[in-house]
Enzyme design. Structure first.
Site, PDB file in Angstrom:
ATOM      1  CD  GLU A   1       3.241 -25.248 -37.483  1.00 43.20           C
ATOM      2  OE1 GLU A   1       3.241 -24.261 -36.744  1.00 43.20           O
ATOM      3  OE2 GLU A   1       4.292 -25.713 -38.020  1.00 43.20           O
TER       4      GLU A   1
ATOM      5  CB  CYS B   1       6.316 -19.161 -38.164  1.00 43.88           C
ATOM      6  SG  CYS B   1       6.035 -20.018 -39.723  1.00 43.88           S
TER       7      CYS B   1
ATOM      8  CB  THR C   1      40.805 -30.555 -23.817  1.00 44.60           C
ATOM      9  OG1 THR C   1      40.375 -30.162 -22.508  1.00 44.60           O
ATOM     10  CG2 THR C   1      40.189 -31.905 -24.154  1.00 44.60           C
TER      11      THR C   1
END
Length: 372
Positions: free
Chosen positions: A55, A79, A200
């Protein structure tokens, strides 16, 4: 009722928000458009934490002469609290805008409706819910963390047409195409963390980093997280040869201090968590990542960890690459799941997107019973 221009302006705001896909962590991705009538006079988007919110960026672009009586379109409720930057509600009020349209309420408990209340108290018309589904998709991770204290978990898997991930001897490089592997780079880049298991690491020795395009800017590296109950990660693993943080999560009891010190010397952060049946508690793992402000986590692991996340209802999305090949019945299965007693007990999914990536088909699926 929202007008056609309202929708066009909000679509533009969403496109602006998406520019922060890789950079805004741990903040949400937010875009903003300011219009007088049906003429756009300012645009902005939140680029990274600590810098101007969307904004404020849009107000600066519009200039003070253009904002009086204007309509502001923003993808997330403005906010109303003081954080690293001042409240956007104060900036909008000072700019004397007449109307604010936002897509979704801010799930942050510090805001969540208070922004809209502050704007209405200042005499500004406030409307919400325009292109809500699209805005939620863009910030699924931030919403998940704010509402549940844990990140949005996306499990990436690659398989053959017959649902296999590797030959019986474990050989799996490469099932997916180069185009698919390049596509994964974008999913890593937008993630707060990439999560894998020590199995992995031992089998494939992956780096799990985000490659930057040749000649392009450096990209933000996600936190790389290894679940390693017994600290088997080699100090010479390729994880430590590239930039970015590495977090190794091990068992709360029986920590091998010598191995921990060797990994710390390589730059890793070693932390401990509770175990359940000799495995780290996955709910505790995700809660810890939530504490570290991780919004989205990409899981790149084997069948065991992927299956356990599914079994425990901790997977929010499957990102599945299907290669046009057959590996046969002896090849390794996609995920490890316990035997089913009845077909109705099978995990089911909603297919939300399909896309061709090179020769492979990419599927995105959400569990029918969403992770809580």
């Amino acid at each position: 009722m929202f007008s056609e221009f309202d929708r066009t302006a909000m679509q533009r705001a969403l496109a602006l928000a998406a520019r922060g896909l890789e950079s805004t962590d741990p903040n949400p991705r937010v875009g903003c458009v300011i219009a007088r009538g049906e003429r756009i006079v300012g645009e902005g988007w939140h680029e990274r934490a600590g810098e101007a919110h969307a904004e404020v960026a849009a107000l600066r672009a519009a200039g003070s002469q253009q904002t009086t009586g204007a309509t502001v379109y923003v993808t997330l409720e403005p906010c109303s609290h003081q954080g690293r930057t001042a409240p956007c509600t104060l900036a909008l009020t000072a700019a004397r805008v007449a109307r604010v349209v936002y897509a979704i309420a801010d799930p942050n408990p510090l805001v969540n409706g208070r922004g809209a209340e502050a704007l209405r108290a200042a005499g500004i018309t406030v409307e919400a819910g325009l292109l809500e589904k699209e805005a939620r998709e863009l910030n699924a991770g931030f919403i998940k963390r704010m509402q549940h204290g844990r990140p949005f978990v996306r499990v990436k898997l690659a398989m053959s047409l017959d649902g296999r991930t590797a030959l019986a001897d474990g050989a799996s490089q490469w099932i997916s195409s180069e185009a698919a592997r390049e596509d994964v780079q974008a999913w890593r880049a937008r993630s707060s963390a990439v999560l894998t298991g020590v199995g992995t690491v031992l089998a494939d020795d992956p780096r799990l980093d985000v490659r930057s395009a040749a000649g392009g800017p450096e990209r933000r590296q996600p936190l790389r997280v290894v679940l390693d109950t017994h600290l088997r990660t080699p100090a010479g693993a390729r994880l430590f040869t590239v930039g970015g943080e590495v977090l190794i999560l091990s068992a709360l009891t029986g920590l091998d201090e010598t191995r921990a010190a060797a990994l710390s010397a390589r730059g890793a952060r070693v932390e401990t968590l509770p175990v359940d049946a000799q495995r780290l508690e996955l709910a505790a793992v995700l809660a810890r990542l939530g504490e570290l402000e991780a919004n989205e986590v990409l899981v790149e692991a084997g069948a065991t960890l992927a299956g356990e996340l599914l079994r425990q209802g901790l997977c929010d999305e499957l990102l599945l690459y299907m290669a046009p090949m057959l590996l046969g019945a002896d090849a390794r299965a996609l995920v490890d799941l316990p035997p089913l007693r009845d077909l109705k007990d099978a995990p089911t999914f909603t297919l939300i997107e399909t896309r061709m990536v090179g020769p492979d088909l990419r599927l995105r699926l959400h569990p029918v019973a969403p992770a809580g």
